[in-house]
Design an enzyme around this catalytic site. Structure first.
Site, PDB file in Angstrom:
ATOM      1  N   LYS A 132       4.986   4.990  -9.661  1.00 12.94           N
ATOM      2  CA  LYS A 132       3.707   4.904  -8.955  1.00 12.94           C
ATOM      3  C   LYS A 132       2.540   4.722  -9.932  1.00 12.94           C
ATOM      4  O   LYS A 132       1.598   3.963  -9.655  1.00 12.94           O
ATOM      5  CB  LYS A 132       3.514   6.164  -8.110  1.00 12.94           C
ATOM      6  CG  LYS A 132       4.549   6.297  -7.001  1.00 12.94           C
ATOM      7  CD  LYS A 132       4.493   7.644  -6.315  1.00 12.94           C
ATOM      8  CE  LYS A 132       5.536   7.751  -5.212  1.00 12.94           C
ATOM      9  NZ  LYS A 132       5.537   9.086  -4.560  1.00 12.94           N
ATOM     10  N   GLU A 143       0.818  -1.219   0.000  1.00 15.69           N
ATOM     11  CA  GLU A 143       0.000   0.000   0.000  1.00 15.69           C
ATOM     12  C   GLU A 143       0.849   1.265   0.000  1.00 15.69           C
ATOM     13  O   GLU A 143       0.531   2.240  -0.689  1.00 15.69           O
ATOM     14  CB  GLU A 143      -0.937   0.001   1.210  1.00 15.69           C
ATOM     15  CG  GLU A 143      -1.875   1.194   1.296  1.00 15.69           C
ATOM     16  CD  GLU A 143      -2.863   1.242   0.139  1.00 15.69           C
ATOM     17  OE1 GLU A 143      -2.771   2.186  -0.680  1.00 15.69           O
ATOM     18  OE2 GLU A 143      -3.711   0.346   0.043  1.00 15.69           O
TER      19      GLU A 143
END
Length: 432
Positions: free
Chosen positions: A207, A131
């Site tokens: 990302k 996460e």
């Protein structure tokens, strides 16, 4: 009933590792009630024992031997916060093969080898959670994998690098030039001593690759992402953007189109009315569009010691619950599709173009003619001002195939009347 204690090892005790240690300590009193067991850090892997001993009150936890952790069967969870590809990849692979569950914040590793590591985790019935690898303390991986799983997601777009967002905010609000804003970011600790990964868009690119893989259920790696940084953005660009009702942001954009996936990180003019336009300073935000949820935005601290530790500890708690209920490895790789990645020249964008040209009749018409020949439609063309023997003009295009636009730029750049193409920046969104 005796208390259940899950033993964990921490790989690294830098900024984020220290944050994880602090958050776990802060949760000790409520941990059992919250997740059904307590988590105890049994070992912390560091390079320099003496230096690390000054950071925590339990120096007896420190070790510089990975084998000591790997061979300890009581350690069930490995938390990797070392960063970099090697030896992190080898350590994580060995941990998974030994039946240990892994939590990581390592975006470099997940963006390039996430599929391989998820397959390894599935083979050994382990959890591999990450996460914190995308947006620090902002939950986005779990929402994409679980909360929004009932959607066909068509777009994920976000500001996922706090350093560049801080720099662009200072350039916008305080009229600073890029070099001055970068120096301020470095002085305040927002930028690393070597800021290349941030200001060239590489950090955000990794990302975006991770988010796109999960959102579209198809593997996207960092190498697939077209990246462009913010080093060429000037205060004049920002001022002209404002006149057009926009702000400039470094956006990561992933789109699932009918003929492939588009993934890119580029500075873009964002209309002031869009929610991402108001995300300032070091804050991050991710905007998701799905067929059922419509639009959803996730906003918060995208980096830092405790925000990143918050996401890591959240993953640790998830694994503890899975261990207690015997359901580890239940969510592994979700990339069950093999969608193509579109080449950048085949994608479509709108462009903001700033040029210095001869101040004489026929120049604008000549530029417009070249653009028209390459099917570049002009939405706006404005002559801004005159400086000595040239004029500055600003052109905003309608949506155009990128290959056509770049071919037109090559011709325009060679025109005798064109002194310089000063700026080429994309414009986010459809033309209003």
């Amino acid at each position: 009933m005796s208390k259940k204690v899950i033993k964990a090892a921490l790989l690294g005790l830098g900024t984020v590792g220290t944050g994880v240690y602090k958050v776990l300590k802060n949760q000790e009193e409520e941990m059992e009630q919250k997740i059904g067991a307590s988590v105890a850090v049994k070992k912390i892997l560091v390079r320099n024992l003496k230096k690390a001993a000054a950071k925590i009150p339990e120096p007896e936890l420190l070790t510089n031997s990975w084998q000591e952790i790997l061979e300890d069967e009581s350690i069930e969870i490995v938390i990797e916060v070392m960063g970099g590809i090697h030896p992190a990849k080898e350590y994580i692979t060995q941990a998974l093969c030994a039946g240990k569950h892994v939590v990581t914040a390592n975006k470099d590793l997940v963006a390039s080898f996430g599929g391989e590591l998820l397959d390894c985790a599935a083979e050994h019935h382990c959890d591999f959670l990450f996460e914190a690898s995308v947006a620090g303390g902002i939950p986005i991986i779990r929402p994409l994998k679980q909360c929004l799983a009932g959607n066909h997601i068509s777009e994920v777009v976000g500001i996922v690098n706090g350093t560049t967002n801080f720099i662009l905010t200072k350039m916008t609000q305080e009229h600073m030039e890029f070099a001055d804003a970068l120096a301020l970011a470095t002085r305040l600790g927002y930028a690393e001593a070597d800021p290349t990964a941030d200001i060239q868009g590489y950090d955000a690119g990794r990302k975006v690759a991770i988010m796109a893989s999960i959102a579209f259920n198809s593997r996207v790696t960092f190498e697939d992402v077209a990246t462009e940084g913010i080093t060429h953005i000037s205060s004049k660009d920002i001022r002209y953007a404002k006149e057009l009702g926009c702000v400039i942001k470094l956006l990561g954009v992933a789109k699932n189109t009918g003929d492939g996936i588009e993934v890119k990180v580029q500075p873009m003019l964002v209309p002031e009315g869009h929610p991402l336009a108001s995300v300032n300073d070091s804050f991050n935000a991710v905007f998701v569009h799905g067929d059922a949820v419509d639009d959803a935005m996730f906003y918060g601290r995208g980096a830092g010691e405790l925000p990143t530790a918050s996401a890591i500890v959240g993953d640790v708690f998830d694994i503890v619950r899975n261990i207690l209920f015997g359901c580890t490895g239940r969510i592994s790789c979700t990339c069950y599709k093999a969608l193509s990645i579109k080449k950048q020249e085949e994608t479509e964008s709108r462009f903001f173009l700033r040029l210095h040209v001869d101040d004489k009749p026929g120049v604008l018409a000549g530029i417009a003619s070249v653009l028209g020949n390459y099917r570049v439609s002009i939405a706006q063309m404005i002559q801004k001002h005159r400086e000595e023997d040239f004029a500055e003009i600003v052109v905003v295009t309608s949506k155009v195939r990128e290959g056509n636009f770049h071919d037109a730029m090559l011709i325009i750049e060679g025109m005798e009347a064109v002194h310089k193409i000063t700026s080429v920046i994309r414009v986010y969104g459809e033309q209003e």
